[in-house]
Design an enzyme around this catalytic site. Sequence first.
Site, mmCIF file in Angstrom:
data_model
loop_
_atom_site.group_PDB
_atom_site.id
_atom_site.type_symbol
_atom_site.label_atom_id
_atom_site.label_comp_id
_atom_site.label_asym_id
_atom_site.label_seq_id
_atom_site.Cartn_x
_atom_site.Cartn_y
_atom_site.Cartn_z
ATOM 1 N N HIS A 1 -2.292 -5.480 1.801
ATOM 2 C CA HIS A 1 -3.612 -6.123 1.709
ATOM 3 C C HIS A 1 -3.400 -7.539 1.210
ATOM 4 O O HIS A 1 -2.537 -7.769 0.362
ATOM 5 C CB HIS A 1 -4.510 -5.381 0.715
ATOM 6 C CG HIS A 1 -5.724 -6.170 0.316
ATOM 7 N ND1 HIS A 1 -6.864 -6.209 1.078
ATOM 8 C CD2 HIS A 1 -5.943 -7.008 -0.739
ATOM 9 C CE1 HIS A 1 -7.743 -7.025 0.507
ATOM 10 N NE2 HIS A 1 -7.205 -7.516 -0.606
ATOM 11 N N GLU B 1 -10.116 -10.820 -6.940
ATOM 12 C CA GLU B 1 -9.137 -9.734 -6.801
ATOM 13 C C GLU B 1 -7.972 -9.902 -7.774
ATOM 14 O O GLU B 1 -7.458 -8.916 -8.291
ATOM 15 C CB GLU B 1 -8.643 -9.683 -5.355
ATOM 16 C CG GLU B 1 -9.725 -9.211 -4.396
ATOM 17 C CD GLU B 1 -9.277 -9.152 -2.935
ATOM 18 O OE1 GLU B 1 -10.101 -8.731 -2.105
ATOM 19 O OE2 GLU B 1 -8.122 -9.532 -2.634
ATOM 20 N N THR C 1 -5.155 -6.895 10.921
ATOM 21 C CA THR C 1 -5.432 -5.631 10.219
ATOM 22 C C THR C 1 -4.930 -4.432 11.010
ATOM 23 O O THR C 1 -4.320 -3.516 10.455
ATOM 24 C CB THR C 1 -6.959 -5.481 9.995
ATOM 25 O OG1 THR C 1 -7.419 -6.628 9.274
ATOM 26 C CG2 THR C 1 -7.290 -4.220 9.231
ATOM 27 N N ARG D 1 -1.866 -14.284 5.131
ATOM 28 C CA ARG D 1 -2.511 -13.575 6.232
ATOM 29 C C ARG D 1 -1.701 -13.715 7.525
ATOM 30 O O ARG D 1 -1.647 -12.781 8.338
ATOM 31 C CB ARG D 1 -3.958 -14.043 6.387
ATOM 32 C CG ARG D 1 -4.780 -13.609 5.170
ATOM 33 C CD ARG D 1 -6.197 -14.102 5.195
ATOM 34 N NE ARG D 1 -7.014 -13.392 6.162
ATOM 35 C CZ ARG D 1 -7.516 -12.174 5.968
ATOM 36 N NH1 ARG D 1 -7.242 -11.509 4.853
ATOM 37 N NH2 ARG D 1 -8.268 -11.606 6.875
ATOM 38 N N PHE E 1 -15.200 4.147 7.231
ATOM 39 C CA PHE E 1 -13.834 4.470 6.824
ATOM 40 C C PHE E 1 -13.629 4.439 5.302
ATOM 41 O O PHE E 1 -12.516 4.643 4.820
ATOM 42 C CB PHE E 1 -12.829 3.533 7.512
ATOM 43 C CG PHE E 1 -13.061 2.049 7.276
ATOM 44 C CD1 PHE E 1 -12.646 1.434 6.092
ATOM 45 C CD2 PHE E 1 -13.678 1.272 8.241
ATOM 46 C CE1 PHE E 1 -12.844 0.079 5.875
ATOM 47 C CE2 PHE E 1 -13.888 -0.095 8.032
ATOM 48 C CZ PHE E 1 -13.471 -0.687 6.838
ATOM 49 N N TYR F 1 -12.516 -1.745 -3.424
ATOM 50 C CA TYR F 1 -13.001 -1.832 -2.043
ATOM 51 C C TYR F 1 -14.526 -1.653 -1.950
ATOM 52 O O TYR F 1 -15.031 -1.281 -0.884
ATOM 53 C CB TYR F 1 -12.291 -0.802 -1.168
ATOM 54 C CG TYR F 1 -10.904 -1.235 -0.709
ATOM 55 C CD1 TYR F 1 -10.736 -2.373 0.077
ATOM 56 C CD2 TYR F 1 -9.774 -0.504 -1.038
ATOM 57 C CE1 TYR F 1 -9.487 -2.780 0.512
ATOM 58 C CE2 TYR F 1 -8.505 -0.902 -0.601
ATOM 59 C CZ TYR F 1 -8.377 -2.043 0.171
ATOM 60 O OH TYR F 1 -7.135 -2.447 0.610
ATOM 61 N N LYS G 1 0.810 -1.222 0.000
ATOM 62 C CA LYS G 1 0.000 0.000 0.000
ATOM 63 C C LYS G 1 0.849 1.281 0.000
ATOM 64 O O LYS G 1 2.059 1.232 0.242
ATOM 65 C CB LYS G 1 -0.920 -0.021 1.226
ATOM 66 C CG LYS G 1 -1.936 -1.165 1.196
ATOM 67 C CD LYS G 1 -2.916 -1.054 2.356
ATOM 68 C CE LYS G 1 -3.916 -2.178 2.343
ATOM 69 N NZ LYS G 1 -4.930 -2.029 3.412
ATOM 70 N N ASN H 1 -1.936 0.304 6.751
ATOM 71 C CA ASN H 1 -1.426 -0.943 7.327
ATOM 72 C C ASN H 1 -0.556 -1.744 6.355
ATOM 73 O O ASN H 1 -0.423 -2.955 6.464
ATOM 74 C CB ASN H 1 -2.581 -1.783 7.899
ATOM 75 C CG ASN H 1 -3.576 -2.210 6.843
ATOM 76 O OD1 ASN H 1 -3.469 -1.827 5.683
ATOM 77 N ND2 ASN H 1 -4.549 -3.018 7.227
ATOM 78 N N ARG I 1 2.745 -6.225 9.358
ATOM 79 C CA ARG I 1 2.015 -5.072 9.911
ATOM 80 C C ARG I 1 2.583 -4.646 11.262
ATOM 81 O O ARG I 1 2.628 -3.446 11.569
ATOM 82 C CB ARG I 1 0.528 -5.389 9.980
ATOM 83 C CG ARG I 1 -0.123 -5.339 8.580
ATOM 84 C CD ARG I 1 -1.490 -5.915 8.597
ATOM 85 N NE ARG I 1 -2.244 -5.676 7.361
ATOM 86 C CZ ARG I 1 -3.290 -6.382 6.995
ATOM 87 N NH1 ARG I 1 -3.712 -7.400 7.761
ATOM 88 N NH2 ARG I 1 -3.931 -6.113 5.874
#
Length: 140
Positions: free
Chosen positions: A117, A128, A93, A87, A59, A51, A11, A114, A104
């Site tokens: 993704h 995705e 998250t 993950r 948010f 998203y 990100k 964070n 993270r």
Amino acid sequence: MAIERTLSIIKPDATERDLTGQINARFEGAGLRIVAQKRLHLSEAQAQAFYAVHKERPFYADLVAFMTRAPVVVQVLEGENAIARNREVMGATDPAKADTGTIRKDFAQNIEANSVHGSDAPETAAQEIAFFFSAIEIVG
Ligand code: CMP
């Protein structure tokens, strides 16, 4: 164990701090092969579409603004149980809740910024991946 593919995004908070290489080393060290990768600057429409599942969340507008403020690196990661493995490597998250040694925990700035993704299930991974890549761009 099944060989899976998952969609990963490095990100803006991470690309701004030139953390792409360090994050990629975490993936490769965990047995996640980067079988497709490109750097993009998302448009507002692209971030909103990616998203869309969160569009009713408070948010959402901030998330879209964050995801469009600087480039991202989108990737397909491949490996055994790649969705769950990624993950684990990412951590929770919210970086305040992430385990020691996760991406993270080590790099994220807050619950929004964070750093990474990752897809959360096989169906979302397929959707995705198809959002960003065509089949000939993925080389396993
Ligand atoms: P990601 O795994 O990309 O999925 C949705 C994103 O929304 C999440 O990471 C965060 O960047 C962001 N997000 C999730 N929950 C919150 C929250 N409570 N406040 C702000 N941003 C959030």
